[in-house]
Design a protein around this motif. Structure first.
Motif, PDB file in Angstrom:
ATOM      1  N   PRO A   1      -6.287 -18.166  43.508  1.00 41.22           N
ATOM      2  CA  PRO A   1      -7.204 -19.068  43.087  1.00 41.22           C
ATOM      3  C   PRO A   1      -8.643 -19.527  43.428  1.00 41.22           C
ATOM      4  O   PRO A   1      -8.815 -20.155  43.810  1.00 41.22           O
ATOM      5  CB  PRO A   1      -6.158 -19.905  44.050  1.00 41.22           C
ATOM      6  N   LEU A   2      -8.918 -17.920  44.044  1.00 42.21           N
ATOM      7  CA  LEU A   2     -10.398 -17.845  44.314  1.00 42.21           C
ATOM      8  C   LEU A   2     -10.538 -16.853  43.748  1.00 42.21           C
ATOM      9  O   LEU A   2     -10.366 -15.976  43.707  1.00 42.21           O
ATOM     10  CB  LEU A   2      -9.918 -17.036  46.393  1.00 42.21           C
TER      11      LEU A   2
ATOM     12  N   CYS B   1     -13.767 -26.299  53.169  1.00 40.92           N
ATOM     13  CA  CYS B   1     -14.464 -26.683  52.520  1.00 40.92           C
ATOM     14  C   CYS B   1     -13.395 -26.162  50.897  1.00 40.92           C
ATOM     15  O   CYS B   1     -12.869 -26.678  50.533  1.00 40.92           O
ATOM     16  CB  CYS B   1     -16.247 -26.505  51.510  1.00 40.92           C
ATOM     17  N   ILE B   2     -13.551 -24.254  51.159  1.00 41.21           N
ATOM     18  CA  ILE B   2     -12.323 -23.868  50.436  1.00 41.21           C
ATOM     19  C   ILE B   2     -11.386 -24.425  50.655  1.00 41.21           C
ATOM     20  O   ILE B   2     -10.143 -24.412  50.240  1.00 41.21           O
ATOM     21  CB  ILE B   2     -12.889 -22.267  50.820  1.00 41.21           C
ATOM     22  N   LYS B   3     -10.617 -24.595  52.297  1.00 36.40           N
ATOM     23  CA  LYS B   3      -9.949 -25.307  52.289  1.00 36.40           C
ATOM     24  C   LYS B   3      -8.955 -26.635  52.124  1.00 36.40           C
ATOM     25  O   LYS B   3      -7.994 -26.662  51.682  1.00 36.40           O
ATOM     26  CB  LYS B   3      -9.306 -24.726  53.994  1.00 36.40           C
ATOM     27  N   TYR B   4     -10.625 -27.178  51.733  1.00 35.36           N
ATOM     28  CA  TYR B   4     -10.466 -28.853  51.524  1.00 35.36           C
ATOM     29  C   TYR B   4      -9.933 -28.598  49.924  1.00 35.36           C
ATOM     30  O   TYR B   4      -8.883 -29.485  49.783  1.00 35.36           O
ATOM     31  CB  TYR B   4     -11.261 -29.631  51.776  1.00 35.36           C
ATOM     32  N   ILE B   5     -10.734 -27.789  49.494  1.00 37.80           N
ATOM     33  CA  ILE B   5     -10.477 -27.717  48.373  1.00 37.80           C
ATOM     34  C   ILE B   5      -8.598 -27.211  47.878  1.00 37.80           C
ATOM     35  O   ILE B   5      -8.010 -28.021  46.724  1.00 37.80           O
ATOM     36  CB  ILE B   5     -12.010 -27.143  47.114  1.00 37.80           C
ATOM     37  N   LEU B   6      -8.767 -26.030  48.095  1.00 38.50           N
ATOM     38  CA  LEU B   6      -7.763 -25.189  48.470  1.00 38.50           C
ATOM     39  C   LEU B   6      -6.303 -25.974  48.093  1.00 38.50           C
ATOM     40  O   LEU B   6      -4.799 -25.761  47.936  1.00 38.50           O
ATOM     41  CB  LEU B   6      -7.019 -24.213  48.593  1.00 38.50           C
TER      42      LEU B   6
ATOM     43  N   GLN C   1      -6.115 -17.673  52.703  1.00 33.81           N
ATOM     44  CA  GLN C   1      -4.803 -17.781  52.436  1.00 33.81           C
ATOM     45  C   GLN C   1      -4.661 -18.367  53.978  1.00 33.81           C
ATOM     46  O   GLN C   1      -3.036 -18.367  53.559  1.00 33.81           O
ATOM     47  CB  GLN C   1      -4.894 -16.102  53.657  1.00 33.81           C
ATOM     48  N   ASN C   2      -4.952 -19.347  53.609  1.00 32.04           N
ATOM     49  CA  ASN C   2      -4.315 -20.766  54.688  1.00 32.04           C
ATOM     50  C   ASN C   2      -5.209 -21.816  54.626  1.00 32.04           C
ATOM     51  O   ASN C   2      -6.196 -22.076  55.475  1.00 32.04           O
ATOM     52  CB  ASN C   2      -4.146 -19.817  56.296  1.00 32.04           C
TER      53      ASN C   2
END
Length: 334
Positions: A14-15, A202-207, A233-234
């Motif tokens: 997913p990244l 931001c990456i966490k928010y989006i995923l 990963q989290n």
């Protein structure tokens, strides 16, 4: 943790990797960055014809493992011949016989959509290349959610790519609709073109969003790849990360162009959103040499502004557009 991109057979982590910053590094550095990403299990790269030598550097970097990667590119070509040249060049630069995904880039109006889907339009080339096996799937990108929603109703695009991040949430309805139709969702500009200062948050928010298949931050160093991978990963946001996002939004909300184009048309013919987009590449991406000639090539430059203020009355975000145009032109002319 791999997942299919929509209803396609493209299985990806997913990244992914966005190809814009690859322009700024050497061929050897690009190879090291991409090799590190592969070692972590990242397997999707998205680039574009307009990103100067990005495709060539990616092709060089993946050479010995080129069939491992899921590759995507895109072109703003609107006619059959222009798209033929674009796809041919992408294949040559990637040094591969096919691409997993090729996208109609930056479709911003129904007129543009009609053109690419009509007689002698770019879609004729994409269909032909898909039948011949040079392209596996066809996607679409843009910044106008209402146009892209209609596009998904008119044509069975495999994927849609749009900006989405804590500051730019205008595409939620589109992304939810795409997900409901089995259309793959690719998130570009996860840091709002570098305006947001907390990559991990931001990456966490989006995923964390159920309508997101993959996010493609631009990455030009091993450190950035590692940091973004660890975020993927989290996806649980801690208090400090949420506060960092909130702080950015408070500071940016009245000084950031979302490219919605509600300010258009300008009586003087200034493409306001284009000026601000290029200025973002200049000021936040560090691509001065790339953005200056593109700004100078616009039909009308920002210094033509008569400060009538009509654009500001139409901007839903109440941006000080006149002042922002002055800053952009000063930077580009400096």
């Amino acid at each position: 943790m791999y997942k299919h991109l929509g209803s396609t057979d493209i299985s990806i982590y997913p990244l992914g990797i966005g190809g814009i910053p690859i322009q700024r590094v050497s061929f050897e550095d690009a190879r090291e960055v991409i090799a590190h990403a592969k070692g972590l299990g990242i397997n999707f790269i998205d680039s574009a014809q307009g990103y100067s030598d990005s495709e060539a550097k990616i092709g060089f970097a993946i050479d010995s493992h080129k069939n491992y990667w899921k590759l995507a590119s895109k072109s703003p070509a609107r006619d059959k011949k222009g798209m033929e040249e674009a796809v041919t060049n992408s294949l040559k630069k990637f040094n591969r016989d096919y691409m997993d995904l090729y996208q109609l880039h930056l479709i911003s109006s129904m007129e543009e959509l009609d053109t690419v889907l009509g007689p002698n339009g770019a879609m004729e080339t994409l269909h032909r290349y898909k039948e011949q096996g040079f392209i596996k799937h066809i996607g679409i990108t843009g910044h106008k959610p209402e146009v892209l929603i209609k596009a998904l109703d008119i044509y069975p695009f495999a994927t849609v790519q749009v900006p989405f991040n804590p500051l730019e949430t205008q595409s939620i309805e589109l992304l939810e609709y795409a997900k409901s139709k089995g259309v793959g969702t690719i998130i570009m500009k996860p840091l709002a073109g570098g305006a947001l200062t907390s990559p991990t948050a931001c990456i966490k928010y989006i995923l964390n969003q159920p309508f997101v298949d993959t996010v493609i931050p631009g990455m030009e160093s091993i450190e950035q790849v590692q940091q973004n991978f660890e975020a993927s990963q989290n996806s649980s946001l801690c208090v400090d990360e949420q506060e960092a996002i909130d702080k950015d939004i408070r500071e940016l909300k009245n000084n950031f162009c979302r490219r919605c184009e509600y300010c258009q048309p300008c009586p003087q013919g200034i493409k306001i959103h284009s000026v601000f987009t290029l200025h973002g590449y200049y000021s936040r991406y560090g691509l001065k040499d790339w953005s200056i000639p593109r700004y100078q090539g616009l039909p009308v430059l920002a210094d033509i502004c008569t400060e009538c203020g009509i654009c500001e009355t139409k901007c839903p975000y109440e941006l000080p557009i006149r002042d922002m145009l002055k800053v952009a032109h000063k930077d580009f002319s400096g």
